[in-house]
Each structure stands twice: as C-alpha cells, then as structure tokens.
Design a protein around this motif. Structure first.
Motif, PDB file in Angstrom:
ATOM      1  N   VAL A  25       4.121   7.464  -2.269  1.00  0.00           N
ATOM      2  CA  VAL A  25       5.561   7.566  -2.542  1.00  0.00           C
ATOM      3  C   VAL A  25       6.134   6.208  -2.173  1.00  0.00           C
ATOM      4  CG1 VAL A  25       7.694   8.825  -2.099  1.00  0.00           C
ATOM      5  CG2 VAL A  25       5.501  10.031  -2.025  1.00  0.00           C
ATOM      6  N   ASP A  26       6.238   5.369  -3.198  1.00  0.00           N
ATOM      7  CA  ASP A  26       6.667   3.995  -2.980  1.00  0.00           C
ATOM      8  C   ASP A  26       7.586   3.557  -4.118  1.00  0.00           C
ATOM      9  OD1 ASP A  26       4.898   3.647  -5.112  1.00  0.00           O
ATOM     10  OD2 ASP A  26       3.357   2.701  -3.876  1.00  0.00           O
ATOM     11  N   MET A  27       7.914   2.292  -4.117  1.00  0.00           N
ATOM     12  CA  MET A  27       8.850   1.790  -5.116  1.00  0.00           C
ATOM     13  C   MET A  27       8.381   2.085  -6.536  1.00  0.00           C
ATOM     14  SD  MET A  27      10.701  -1.905  -5.389  1.00  0.00           S
ATOM     15  CE  MET A  27      11.338  -1.685  -3.737  1.00  0.00           C
ATOM     16  N   ALA A  28       7.103   1.995  -6.784  1.00  0.00           N
ATOM     17  CA  ALA A  28       6.580   2.229  -8.122  1.00  0.00           C
ATOM     18  C   ALA A  28       6.688   3.692  -8.541  1.00  0.00           C
ATOM     19  CB  ALA A  28       5.123   1.774  -8.203  1.00  0.00           C
ATOM     20  N   SER A  29       6.464   4.610  -7.618  1.00  0.00           N
ATOM     21  CA  SER A  29       6.458   6.031  -7.982  1.00  0.00           C
ATOM     22  C   SER A  29       7.823   6.696  -7.861  1.00  0.00           C
ATOM     23  CB  SER A  29       5.443   6.785  -7.122  1.00  0.00           C
ATOM     24  OG  SER A  29       5.820   6.774  -5.768  1.00  0.00           O
ATOM     25  N   CYS A  30       8.683   6.160  -7.028  1.00  0.00           N
ATOM     26  CA  CYS A  30       9.967   6.828  -6.771  1.00  0.00           C
ATOM     27  C   CYS A  30      10.889   6.884  -7.989  1.00  0.00           C
ATOM     28  CB  CYS A  30      10.693   6.173  -5.599  1.00  0.00           C
ATOM     29  SG  CYS A  30      10.020   6.701  -4.016  1.00  0.00           S
TER      30      CYS A  30
ATOM     31  N   GLY B 283       3.504   7.611   9.602  1.00  0.00           N
ATOM     32  CA  GLY B 283       3.979   6.328   9.096  1.00  0.00           C
ATOM     33  C   GLY B 283       5.386   6.397   8.541  1.00  0.00           C
ATOM     34  N   LEU B 284       5.688   7.474   7.852  1.00  0.00           N
ATOM     35  CA  LEU B 284       7.032   7.645   7.295  1.00  0.00           C
ATOM     36  C   LEU B 284       8.036   7.911   8.410  1.00  0.00           C
ATOM     37  CD1 LEU B 284       8.701   7.699   4.707  1.00  0.00           C
ATOM     38  CD2 LEU B 284       8.150  10.118   4.477  1.00  0.00           C
TER      39      LEU B 284
ATOM     40  N   SER C  39       9.855   2.003   2.086  1.00  0.00           N
ATOM     41  CA  SER C  39      11.273   2.303   2.259  1.00  0.00           C
ATOM     42  C   SER C  39      11.870   3.020   1.050  1.00  0.00           C
ATOM     43  CB  SER C  39      12.065   1.036   2.574  1.00  0.00           C
ATOM     44  OG  SER C  39      11.930   0.092   1.536  1.00  0.00           O
ATOM     45  N   ALA C  40      11.255   2.900  -0.106  1.00  0.00           N
ATOM     46  CA  ALA C  40      11.737   3.631  -1.276  1.00  0.00           C
ATOM     47  C   ALA C  40      11.604   5.140  -1.056  1.00  0.00           C
ATOM     48  CB  ALA C  40      10.982   3.211  -2.528  1.00  0.00           C
ATOM     49  N   ALA C  41      10.595   5.565  -0.307  1.00  0.00           N
ATOM     50  CA  ALA C  41      10.443   6.985   0.013  1.00  0.00           C
ATOM     51  C   ALA C  41      11.612   7.473   0.842  1.00  0.00           C
ATOM     52  CB  ALA C  41       9.126   7.216   0.757  1.00  0.00           C
ATOM     53  N   LEU C  42      12.084   6.643   1.765  1.00  0.00           N
ATOM     54  CA  LEU C  42      13.260   7.006   2.556  1.00  0.00           C
ATOM     55  C   LEU C  42      14.478   7.159   1.655  1.00  0.00           C
ATOM     56  CD1 LEU C  42      12.840   4.659   5.646  1.00  0.00           C
ATOM     57  CD2 LEU C  42      12.266   7.095   5.474  1.00  0.00           C
TER      58      LEU C  42
ATOM     59  N   ALA D 271      11.278   5.671   9.269  1.00  0.00           N
ATOM     60  CA  ALA D 271      12.610   6.265   9.441  1.00  0.00           C
ATOM     61  C   ALA D 271      13.215   5.837  10.777  1.00  0.00           C
ATOM     62  CB  ALA D 271      12.537   7.781   9.341  1.00  0.00           C
ATOM     63  N   GLY D 272      12.375   5.751  11.801  1.00  0.00           N
ATOM     64  CA  GLY D 272      12.848   5.304  13.112  1.00  0.00           C
ATOM     65  C   GLY D 272      13.318   3.866  13.095  1.00  0.00           C
ATOM     66  N   LEU D 273      12.618   3.019  12.366  1.00  0.00           N
ATOM     67  CA  LEU D 273      13.010   1.609  12.276  1.00  0.00           C
ATOM     68  C   LEU D 273      14.394   1.444  11.652  1.00  0.00           C
ATOM     69  CD1 LEU D 273       9.671  -0.046  11.091  1.00  0.00           C
ATOM     70  CD2 LEU D 273      10.737  -0.242  13.345  1.00  0.00           C
ATOM     71  N   TYR D 274      14.718   2.337  10.724  1.00  0.00           N
ATOM     72  CA  TYR D 274      16.011   2.283  10.049  1.00  0.00           C
ATOM     73  C   TYR D 274      17.034   3.214  10.695  1.00  0.00           C
ATOM     74  CZ  TYR D 274      13.821  -0.358   6.281  1.00  0.00           C
ATOM     75  OH  TYR D 274      13.165  -1.311   5.551  1.00  0.00           O
ATOM     76  N   ASP D 275      16.661   3.833  11.825  1.00  0.00           N
ATOM     77  CA  ASP D 275      17.531   4.755  12.560  1.00  0.00           C
ATOM     78  C   ASP D 275      18.000   5.918  11.674  1.00  0.00           C
ATOM     79  OD1 ASP D 275      18.760   5.624  14.900  1.00  0.00           O
ATOM     80  OD2 ASP D 275      20.626   4.577  14.454  1.00  0.00           O
TER      81      ASP D 275
END
Length: 95
Positions: free
Chosen positions: A16-21, A77-78, A49-52, A82-86
């Motif tokens: 689930v990334d930029m290509a698939s989102c 990992g996800l 981050s596209a998954a977020l 999510a934690g990095l972006y709060d």
C-alpha cells in the motif's frame, strides 16, 4: 489490494504505497461512506506515507457520512510511520 470480506468488513493486503493507492482511494472511501466499516490491515506487507493518506481519506469519508471506521491489525511499520506524523489518535486501531 482491497477485499470486501463480509458486510461491513474489508481488508487491505500487499503493498500500500504511492503506486497502489491511486486505485484504492475511490473504492475504499465509497465503502467507508456506505456504513460502519471494520478494516483489517494485517495483510499489508509494506506501506509508505501514501497509505496514511489513504486511511485518513477513508476516515473522513466515514465520519462525513456519520459512520464509524475501525482499523485492526495495523502492521508495526505503518504504526511507526503514523507515530512519526503524530497521527496515532486518528488511526488508532480498534479492538
């Protein structure tokens, strides 16, 4: 890949990334707007981050329609991303 597993239940699997989102946004937001949705994330093998952004779009669609979106099985990992972006409060996994 988005799979509807039962009424009110679905799962995301694979990358689930930029290509698939791009291909997931519309079907997932429509599904989230139709009624309460439990979304299983345990099948995600990698995400960026596209998954977020995808999950936040689904959350907005659900809330905009007055429905709940419950996330389960969030990969470590996800969750870390999510934690990095709060974003944990917005993407907190359900029971």
């Amino acid at each position: 890949m988005l799979n509807v597993t039962a009424p009110g239940a679905a799962s995301l699997a694979g990358r689930v990334d930029m290509a698939s989102c791009a291909g997931l946004v519309r079907p997932l937001t429509q599904l989230a707007a139709q009624g309460p949705l439990r979304l299983d994330l345990s099948g995600i093998t990698s995400a960026d981050s596209a998954a977020l952004a995808l999950l936040l779009s689904a959350r907005r669609a659900a809330e905009g329609a007055g429905h709940a979106l419950t996330l389960s099985g969030m990969p470590a990992g996800l969750a870390t991303l999510a934690g990095l972006y709060d974003l944990e409060p917005l993407l907190r996994a359900g029971d």
